[in-house]
Structures are given as C-alpha cells and as structure tokens.
Motif scaffolding. Structure first.
Motif, mmCIF file in Angstrom:
data_model
loop_
_atom_site.group_PDB
_atom_site.id
_atom_site.type_symbol
_atom_site.label_atom_id
_atom_site.label_comp_id
_atom_site.label_asym_id
_atom_site.label_seq_id
_atom_site.Cartn_x
_atom_site.Cartn_y
_atom_site.Cartn_z
ATOM 1 N N HIS A 10 0.872 -1.171 0.000
ATOM 2 C CA HIS A 10 0.000 0.000 0.000
ATOM 3 C C HIS A 10 0.910 1.223 0.000
ATOM 4 N N ASP A 11 0.874 1.985 -1.080
ATOM 5 C CA ASP A 11 1.830 3.077 -1.190
ATOM 6 C C ASP A 11 1.240 4.274 -1.923
ATOM 7 N N TYR A 12 2.023 5.332 -1.936
ATOM 8 C CA TYR A 12 1.735 6.516 -2.740
ATOM 9 C C TYR A 12 2.938 6.728 -3.646
ATOM 10 N N TRP A 13 2.702 7.046 -4.880
ATOM 11 C CA TRP A 13 3.754 7.032 -5.885
ATOM 12 C C TRP A 13 4.937 7.936 -5.558
ATOM 13 N N ARG A 14 4.700 9.070 -4.875
ATOM 14 C CA ARG A 14 5.796 9.992 -4.577
ATOM 15 C C ARG A 14 6.327 9.875 -3.152
ATOM 16 N N PRO A 47 -10.708 5.450 7.164
ATOM 17 C CA PRO A 47 -10.804 4.255 8.009
ATOM 18 C C PRO A 47 -10.108 3.038 7.435
ATOM 19 N N GLU A 48 -10.105 2.898 6.108
ATOM 20 C CA GLU A 48 -9.490 1.718 5.505
ATOM 21 C C GLU A 48 -7.980 1.706 5.736
ATOM 22 N N ASN A 49 -7.335 2.863 5.511
ATOM 23 C CA ASN A 49 -5.888 2.900 5.723
ATOM 24 C C ASN A 49 -5.543 2.876 7.210
ATOM 25 N N LEU A 50 -6.337 3.552 8.038
ATOM 26 C CA LEU A 50 -6.055 3.557 9.478
ATOM 27 C C LEU A 50 -6.168 2.163 10.077
ATOM 28 N N ALA A 51 -7.010 1.316 9.488
ATOM 29 C CA ALA A 51 -7.159 -0.047 10.003
ATOM 30 C C ALA A 51 -5.877 -0.847 9.826
#
Length: 215
Positions: A10-14, A47-51
């Motif tokens: 699970h990432d962000y491109w930058r 909520p999805e990422n915080l989980a």
C-alpha cells in the motif's frame, strides 16, 4: 519460513518511504501488487488505511501473513528473512549503515514531509514558502550526509561496494532534492553514488515516473 503468498504494498507514488520499499522488493526480485493510497485526497487518514496503518501513513507491506509499517523496519525485516545483505555482518558496519540511513530517514525526510511543510506555511500565514522550506532542510541534511560519506568505508555506494540501507534511502531523497531544486553539484559524493544507483534496473523500475498516481 517466508510465505510465497501474494505480497501487497500500500503506497503513494511519490512517498519517499514507499519508494524505499519498492526498491528493496525489486532488488530481491519479489513480485508484489501495488495498491494506491492517495495522499492529496486524504485517503491515508480514512478508516481503511487507518485499520492497517494506525499512524495514517504509507507504506504498509502485507507479507508472510503480517502487516508491516515504517519503511526502515520493513527493510530490516526483508534483510533478516530474505538474506538481502542490506546490513553488513559486522557490528561497526551495521552501526554506520544505520547512522547513514537515519541521517536521511529520520533527519531530512520527516521535516520535509508534506504535512509538516504545509503546517509551516499555514502557521506562518504564508511568510514561509513551501519551496524555500524544502530547499533549506534538504540542503542542510545533504550537507551533513556529504561530510559523513567522506569516511573511508564509503565505496561505490554508501558503505563499500554493495547496496545497503542508506543507498535505498538516498535514492528517494535525491529524487526530492531534484524536485525542489536543490543543486546536487554541491554534494559530489552523494551525486556520484546516486548516479551509480540510478543505473540499476531494480532502482529504475521503482522510480515515481514509472508509477501512476492512481495505481
């Protein structure tokens, strides 16, 4: 025994932290599935990422039935479970490698995190420009790192002639230095190591330009 199940990042491109993990996975030849967390849209605090990441950050790596956060902890886990060689076998070498990696990951990157820079701009009511903030702290950090690399243990890479933790941290930092207009010519050791790293296929394919903002 490491699992052969699907690895999910699970990432962000930058994101510098996610960029590090992409490089490490590529160096190890581990296939993985990217799932984007859009930071500008605030998905990191949803909520999805915080989980999966209670700090509301990226990356999160799902591997071996685990959910791992914090990029340096992930890199050390990969080193320990996949015999990656990201850390030297000798204690002095490991200490130096960790010191160099933390000089980037704990000193430069956090203060240049977008949420920190945005807060500085807002709190100063615009008296501090984001670009000036980034250039100041990146240059300050690279100045110290350049001097640290004058040590005789530096080789083709940050520690000897094989890729270790600080090299994996350095690549994203160089990307952001160039993005914010920091002159790498002022840091010849860093620039030389960065040029060597930039030629390696596992590093090339991890570059943000090879990613898409939504994938």
């Amino acid at each position: 025994m490491p699992s052969s199940a699907l690895i999910v990042l699970h990432d962000y491109w930058r994101s510098s932290s996610a960029y590090r993990v992409r490089i490490a996975l590529n160096l190890l030849g581990l296939p993985y599935e990217r799932r984007a967390v859009d930071l500008p849209r605030g998905e990191q605090t949803g909520p999805e990422n915080l989980a999966r990441n209670p700090q509301g950050l990226v990356p999160t790596l799902e591997i071996d039935g685990l959910r791992l956060t914090q990029s340096l902890a992930i890199l050390e886990y990969l080193d320990e479970t996949r015999h990656a060689g990201f850390l030297p076998v000798d204690a002095p070498g490991r200490a130096r490698v960790r010191t160099l990696a933390l000089a980037v990951a704990a000193e430069i990157q956090p203060v240049c995190n977008l949420r920190v820079a945005h807060h500085a701009v807002q709190a100063s009511r615009g008296a501090i420009a984001q670009e000036a903030w980034m250039r100041h702290f990146i240059a300050l950090g690279l100045q110290g790192l350049e001097a640290m690399l004058a040590d005789g243990s530096t080789g083709r890479f940050c520690h000897g002639d094989r890729i270790t933790l600080p090299d994996i941290c350095l690549v994203p930092q160089i990307y952001h230095a160039e993005r914010w207009g920091v002159a790498l010519a002022d840091y010849p050791r860093i620039a030389a190591i960065g040029s060597r790293l930039a030629e390696l296929p596992p590093v090339v394919v991890a570059h943000p330009d090879r990613m898409t903002p939504t994938a």
